[in-house]
Design a protein around this motif. Structure first.
Motif, PDB file in Angstrom:
ATOM      1  N   ILE A  20      46.682 -40.362 -34.352  1.00  0.00           N
ATOM      2  CA  ILE A  20      46.796 -39.024 -33.782  1.00  0.00           C
ATOM      3  C   ILE A  20      46.086 -39.045 -32.434  1.00  0.00           C
ATOM      4  CG2 ILE A  20      46.312 -36.562 -34.063  1.00  0.00           C
ATOM      5  CD1 ILE A  20      46.093 -37.039 -37.078  1.00  0.00           C
ATOM      6  N   TYR A  21      46.828 -38.835 -31.374  1.00  0.00           N
ATOM      7  CA  TYR A  21      46.245 -38.780 -30.033  1.00  0.00           C
ATOM      8  C   TYR A  21      46.212 -37.331 -29.592  1.00  0.00           C
ATOM      9  CZ  TYR A  21      45.327 -39.665 -25.106  1.00  0.00           C
ATOM     10  OH  TYR A  21      44.764 -39.692 -23.846  1.00  0.00           O
ATOM     11  N   VAL A  22      45.017 -36.840 -29.254  1.00  0.00           N
ATOM     12  CA  VAL A  22      44.857 -35.452 -28.819  1.00  0.00           C
ATOM     13  C   VAL A  22      44.799 -35.438 -27.299  1.00  0.00           C
ATOM     14  CG1 VAL A  22      43.529 -33.321 -29.071  1.00  0.00           C
ATOM     15  CG2 VAL A  22      43.576 -34.993 -30.944  1.00  0.00           C
ATOM     16  N   ALA A  23      45.877 -34.987 -26.680  1.00  0.00           N
ATOM     17  CA  ALA A  23      45.970 -34.931 -25.223  1.00  0.00           C
ATOM     18  C   ALA A  23      45.504 -33.574 -24.727  1.00  0.00           C
ATOM     19  CB  ALA A  23      47.405 -35.184 -24.770  1.00  0.00           C
ATOM     20  N   ASN A  24      44.850 -33.567 -23.599  1.00  0.00           N
ATOM     21  CA  ASN A  24      44.453 -32.322 -22.941  1.00  0.00           C
ATOM     22  C   ASN A  24      45.645 -31.835 -22.119  1.00  0.00           C
ATOM     23  OD1 ASN A  24      43.401 -30.274 -21.333  1.00  0.00           O
ATOM     24  ND2 ASN A  24      41.453 -31.307 -20.995  1.00  0.00           N
ATOM     25  N   ALA A  25      46.226 -30.703 -22.517  1.00  0.00           N
ATOM     26  CA  ALA A  25      47.422 -30.188 -21.850  1.00  0.00           C
ATOM     27  C   ALA A  25      47.133 -28.997 -20.954  1.00  0.00           C
ATOM     28  CB  ALA A  25      48.473 -29.809 -22.894  1.00  0.00           C
ATOM     29  N   GLU A  26      45.857 -28.722 -20.681  1.00  0.00           N
ATOM     30  CA  GLU A  26      45.521 -27.573 -19.832  1.00  0.00           C
ATOM     31  C   GLU A  26      45.861 -27.886 -18.377  1.00  0.00           C
ATOM     32  OE1 GLU A  26      42.009 -25.658 -22.631  1.00  0.00           O
ATOM     33  OE2 GLU A  26      41.452 -26.646 -20.749  1.00  0.00           O
ATOM     34  N   SER A  27      46.637 -27.003 -17.760  1.00  0.00           N
ATOM     35  CA  SER A  27      47.183 -27.295 -16.432  1.00  0.00           C
ATOM     36  C   SER A  27      46.148 -27.201 -15.318  1.00  0.00           C
ATOM     37  CB  SER A  27      48.342 -26.334 -16.133  1.00  0.00           C
ATOM     38  OG  SER A  27      47.900 -24.990 -16.153  1.00  0.00           O
ATOM     39  N   HIS A  28      45.015 -26.519 -15.559  1.00  0.00           N
ATOM     40  CA  HIS A  28      44.021 -26.369 -14.496  1.00  0.00           C
ATOM     41  C   HIS A  28      43.083 -27.568 -14.399  1.00  0.00           C
ATOM     42  CE1 HIS A  28      41.832 -24.957 -18.079  1.00  0.00           C
ATOM     43  NE2 HIS A  28      40.723 -25.320 -17.438  1.00  0.00           N
ATOM     44  N   CYS A  79      47.316 -30.399 -26.560  1.00  0.00           N
ATOM     45  CA  CYS A  79      46.376 -29.370 -27.002  1.00  0.00           C
ATOM     46  C   CYS A  79      45.751 -28.587 -25.842  1.00  0.00           C
ATOM     47  CB  CYS A  79      45.266 -30.035 -27.818  1.00  0.00           C
ATOM     48  SG  CYS A  79      44.380 -28.904 -28.908  1.00  0.00           S
ATOM     49  N   VAL A  80      45.591 -27.275 -26.068  1.00  0.00           N
ATOM     50  CA  VAL A  80      44.811 -26.411 -25.184  1.00  0.00           C
ATOM     51  C   VAL A  80      43.753 -25.704 -26.028  1.00  0.00           C
ATOM     52  CG1 VAL A  80      46.703 -26.052 -23.554  1.00  0.00           C
ATOM     53  CG2 VAL A  80      46.408 -24.466 -25.465  1.00  0.00           C
ATOM     54  N   SER A  81      42.746 -25.126 -25.361  1.00  0.00           N
ATOM     55  CA  SER A  81      41.629 -24.512 -26.082  1.00  0.00           C
ATOM     56  C   SER A  81      42.061 -23.286 -26.859  1.00  0.00           C
ATOM     57  CB  SER A  81      40.509 -24.134 -25.107  1.00  0.00           C
ATOM     58  OG  SER A  81      39.969 -25.273 -24.480  1.00  0.00           O
ATOM     59  N   HIS A  82      42.717 -22.348 -26.177  1.00  0.00           N
ATOM     60  CA  HIS A  82      43.126 -21.101 -26.825  1.00  0.00           C
ATOM     61  C   HIS A  82      44.425 -20.612 -26.208  1.00  0.00           C
ATOM     62  CE1 HIS A  82      41.379 -19.060 -23.287  1.00  0.00           C
ATOM     63  NE2 HIS A  82      40.370 -19.894 -23.444  1.00  0.00           N
ATOM     64  N   VAL A  83      44.975 -19.560 -26.790  1.00  0.00           N
ATOM     65  CA  VAL A  83      46.315 -19.110 -26.430  1.00  0.00           C
ATOM     66  C   VAL A  83      46.413 -18.709 -24.968  1.00  0.00           C
ATOM     67  CG1 VAL A  83      48.103 -17.396 -26.919  1.00  0.00           C
ATOM     68  CG2 VAL A  83      46.784 -18.386 -28.801  1.00  0.00           C
ATOM     69  N   GLY A  84      45.353 -18.152 -24.391  1.00  0.00           N
ATOM     70  CA  GLY A  84      45.416 -17.655 -23.027  1.00  0.00           C
ATOM     71  C   GLY A  84      45.411 -18.719 -21.945  1.00  0.00           C
ATOM     72  N   VAL A  85      45.176 -19.970 -22.309  1.00  0.00           N
ATOM     73  CA  VAL A  85      45.109 -21.039 -21.316  1.00  0.00           C
ATOM     74  C   VAL A  85      46.516 -21.499 -20.955  1.00  0.00           C
ATOM     75  CG1 VAL A  85      44.287 -23.374 -20.838  1.00  0.00           C
ATOM     76  CG2 VAL A  85      42.863 -21.797 -22.145  1.00  0.00           C
ATOM     77  N   ARG A  86      46.779 -21.629 -19.670  1.00  0.00           N
ATOM     78  CA  ARG A  86      48.091 -22.104 -19.230  1.00  0.00           C
ATOM     79  C   ARG A  86      48.218 -23.590 -19.531  1.00  0.00           C
ATOM     80  NH1 ARG A  86      50.688 -21.398 -13.131  1.00  0.00           N
ATOM     81  NH2 ARG A  86      52.741 -22.270 -13.630  1.00  0.00           N
ATOM     82  N   ARG A  87      49.337 -23.969 -20.169  1.00  0.00           N
ATOM     83  CA  ARG A  87      49.528 -25.347 -20.589  1.00  0.00           C
ATOM     84  C   ARG A  87      50.650 -26.017 -19.810  1.00  0.00           C
ATOM     85  NH1 ARG A  87      50.216 -27.216 -25.333  1.00  0.00           N
ATOM     86  NH2 ARG A  87      49.362 -25.577 -26.675  1.00  0.00           N
ATOM     87  N   ILE A  88      50.589 -27.350 -19.784  1.00  0.00           N
ATOM     88  CA  ILE A  88      51.676 -28.167 -19.250  1.00  0.00           C
ATOM     89  C   ILE A  88      52.704 -28.324 -20.374  1.00  0.00           C
ATOM     90  CG2 ILE A  88      52.303 -30.375 -18.229  1.00  0.00           C
ATOM     91  CD1 ILE A  88      49.346 -30.720 -17.473  1.00  0.00           C
ATOM     92  N   CYS A 123      55.168 -29.612 -23.114  1.00  0.00           N
ATOM     93  CA  CYS A 123      54.983 -30.877 -23.825  1.00  0.00           C
ATOM     94  C   CYS A 123      55.968 -31.953 -23.365  1.00  0.00           C
ATOM     95  CB  CYS A 123      55.075 -30.659 -25.335  1.00  0.00           C
ATOM     96  SG  CYS A 123      56.718 -30.293 -25.960  1.00  0.00           S
ATOM     97  N   VAL A 124      57.179 -31.569 -22.963  1.00  0.00           N
ATOM     98  CA  VAL A 124      58.127 -32.577 -22.480  1.00  0.00           C
ATOM     99  C   VAL A 124      57.599 -33.222 -21.203  1.00  0.00           C
ATOM    100  CG1 VAL A 124      60.466 -32.962 -21.630  1.00  0.00           C
ATOM    101  CG2 VAL A 124      60.090 -31.442 -23.569  1.00  0.00           C
ATOM    102  N   TYR A 125      56.956 -32.428 -20.345  1.00  0.00           N
ATOM    103  CA  TYR A 125      56.376 -32.979 -19.121  1.00  0.00           C
ATOM    104  C   TYR A 125      55.216 -33.918 -19.441  1.00  0.00           C
ATOM    105  CZ  TYR A 125      58.982 -29.210 -16.784  1.00  0.00           C
ATOM    106  OH  TYR A 125      59.951 -28.373 -16.333  1.00  0.00           O
ATOM    107  N   VAL A 126      54.375 -33.525 -20.416  1.00  0.00           N
ATOM    108  CA  VAL A 126      53.257 -34.387 -20.809  1.00  0.00           C
ATOM    109  C   VAL A 126      53.778 -35.705 -21.376  1.00  0.00           C
ATOM    110  CG1 VAL A 126      51.220 -34.600 -22.287  1.00  0.00           C
ATOM    111  CG2 VAL A 126      51.766 -32.397 -21.248  1.00  0.00           C
ATOM    112  N   ALA A 127      54.865 -35.640 -22.152  1.00  0.00           N
ATOM    113  CA  ALA A 127      55.448 -36.855 -22.722  1.00  0.00           C
ATOM    114  C   ALA A 127      55.902 -37.807 -21.622  1.00  0.00           C
ATOM    115  CB  ALA A 127      56.616 -36.495 -23.635  1.00  0.00           C
ATOM    116  N   HIS A 128      56.491 -37.265 -20.561  1.00  0.00           N
ATOM    117  CA  HIS A 128      56.909 -38.111 -19.444  1.00  0.00           C
ATOM    118  C   HIS A 128      55.703 -38.617 -18.656  1.00  0.00           C
ATOM    119  CE1 HIS A 128      61.223 -38.129 -19.651  1.00  0.00           C
ATOM    120  NE2 HIS A 128      61.296 -36.816 -19.738  1.00  0.00           N
ATOM    121  N   GLN A 129      54.673 -37.768 -18.486  1.00  0.00           N
ATOM    122  CA  GLN A 129      53.473 -38.199 -17.772  1.00  0.00           C
ATOM    123  C   GLN A 129      52.810 -39.372 -18.488  1.00  0.00           C
ATOM    124  OE1 GLN A 129      51.083 -34.656 -17.492  1.00  0.00           O
ATOM    125  NE2 GLN A 129      52.443 -33.656 -16.020  1.00  0.00           N
ATOM    126  N   LEU A 130      52.791 -39.321 -19.820  1.00  0.00           N
ATOM    127  CA  LEU A 130      52.191 -40.391 -20.608  1.00  0.00           C
ATOM    128  C   LEU A 130      53.138 -41.578 -20.808  1.00  0.00           C
ATOM    129  CD1 LEU A 130      50.360 -38.335 -23.388  1.00  0.00           C
ATOM    130  CD2 LEU A 130      49.292 -39.665 -21.568  1.00  0.00           C
TER     131      LEU A 130
END
Length: 332
Positions: free
Chosen positions: A235-243, A275-284, A286-293
């Protein structure tokens, strides 16, 4: 000809207000509508519009990056992309419908397998999303029995590393997660307070020359190697927070070190929690994260699932997929 072109444009514009599901139903009514709803320009519009909102993607459904980089007028093998097929294969709803359409004997097989006593599958969990987020995913997993029940805290160790925590899924199946942190808790806390990057102690770097360029290659330390040799998946936990800034190339190098086929069976599944911290955080998305990785480079089954640390939204969907894949591998 101009009139016909205008009529086609109007028709496509009207159909763009329908949902992809409505278009599929419309295409089943007649040969004319079946041809009309397959227009590649229309489905490319749907694909680029809806893709950022999809919450999961896997090794079978990740759209080719060329779809985004090439202009619509460009051709591949003398034919336009079949955007409709790409959409239906990639969207989560399409994947769920394919899964539900599998032969019913599969359910009987799963039931019979459940009657056989098996050891708990074990998974190694690691990644920057465990340490960089404001909310702790692991702490939430440990304190939300209504979502994920803690089934036990084994005291045995795997060559100096704790054997992790046993959880019970909602179907009663138990599984074990060994959480691997890159540093000590004190070092992680200090890094968060100072907004600095802590040195990852799970890996050591080995440089190599590929062509005329120096390539970064990692290997895992001896203790982590022993864990990788005995687990049934990762299980890899990626940081998906856009900021935040992300070094995805570095992350890929560390993922490859963990899933190195010399450390165990090469087909062990990899669940990536975007993963992001909470609902209000803007995320990248997941398809974009998959390509980034560059997950398309991996040879084993993988799935990426949007997850929220504060609420555990999406976690059970990922765990369900991981358990199914691990069980399939163990019965082959």
């Amino acid at each position: 000809a101009a009139l016909n072109g205008f009529q086609i444009d109007v028709q496509l514009n009207i159909m763009s207000f329908l949902s992809p599901q409505d278009l599929c139903h419309l295409g089943s009514t007649s040969c004319y509508w079946r041809a009309a709803v397959q227009d590649p320009l229309l489905w490319r519009y749907f694909l680029l519009r809806d893709l950022p909102s999809w919450t999961s993607v896997d090794w079978k459904s990740l759209p080719d990056v060329e779809i985004f980089n090439k202009a619509f007028s460009e051709v591949s093998d003398n034919a336009l992309y079949d955007y409709m097929a790409v959409y239906k294969r990639s969207c989560p709803q399409g994947r769920r419908s394919l899964k539900s359409s599998r032969p019913r004997y599969g359910a009987v097989t799963s039931f019979l397998q459940s009657l056989v006593t098996q050891a708990e599958p074990r998974f190694a969990m690691f990644g920057p999303g465990l340490e960089e987020l404001d909310d702790s995913l692991v702490q939430k997993m440990m304190t939300c029995p209504e979502i994920l029940l803690v089934a036990g805290l084994p005291h045995r160790q795997i060559h100096g590393i704790g054997s992790g925590v046993s959880f019970q899924f909602n179907n009663g199946q138990k599984f074990n997660i060994v959480t691997l942190y890159s540093t000590t808790s004190v070092e992680r806390r200090r890094a968060r307070e100072e907004q600095a990057v802590a040195v990852n102690k799970m890996f050591y770097q080995e440089n190599s020359i590929v062509g005329n360029q120096q390539a970064v290659h990692y290997s895992v330390i001896a203790q982590v190697r022993k864990v990788c040799e005995v687990v049934d998946g990762f299980i890899y936990v990626a940081n998906a927070e856009s900021h935040r800034e992300h070094d995805r190339q570095e992350e890929l190098a560390r993922i490859l070190a963990m899933i190195d086929p010399t450390l165990g069976p090469p087909n062990r599944p990899l669940l990536v929690l975007s993963c992001v911290s909470h609902v209000g955080v803007r995320r990248i998305p997941c398809v974009y994260v998959a390509h980034q990785l560059q997950l398309n480079l991996l040879r084993q089954p993988w799935m990426m699932q949007d997850t929220v640390a504060a609420t555990l939204d999406g976690l059970l969907n990922g765990i369900e997929w991981l358990l199914e894949e691990a069980n399939c591998k163990n019965t082959q």
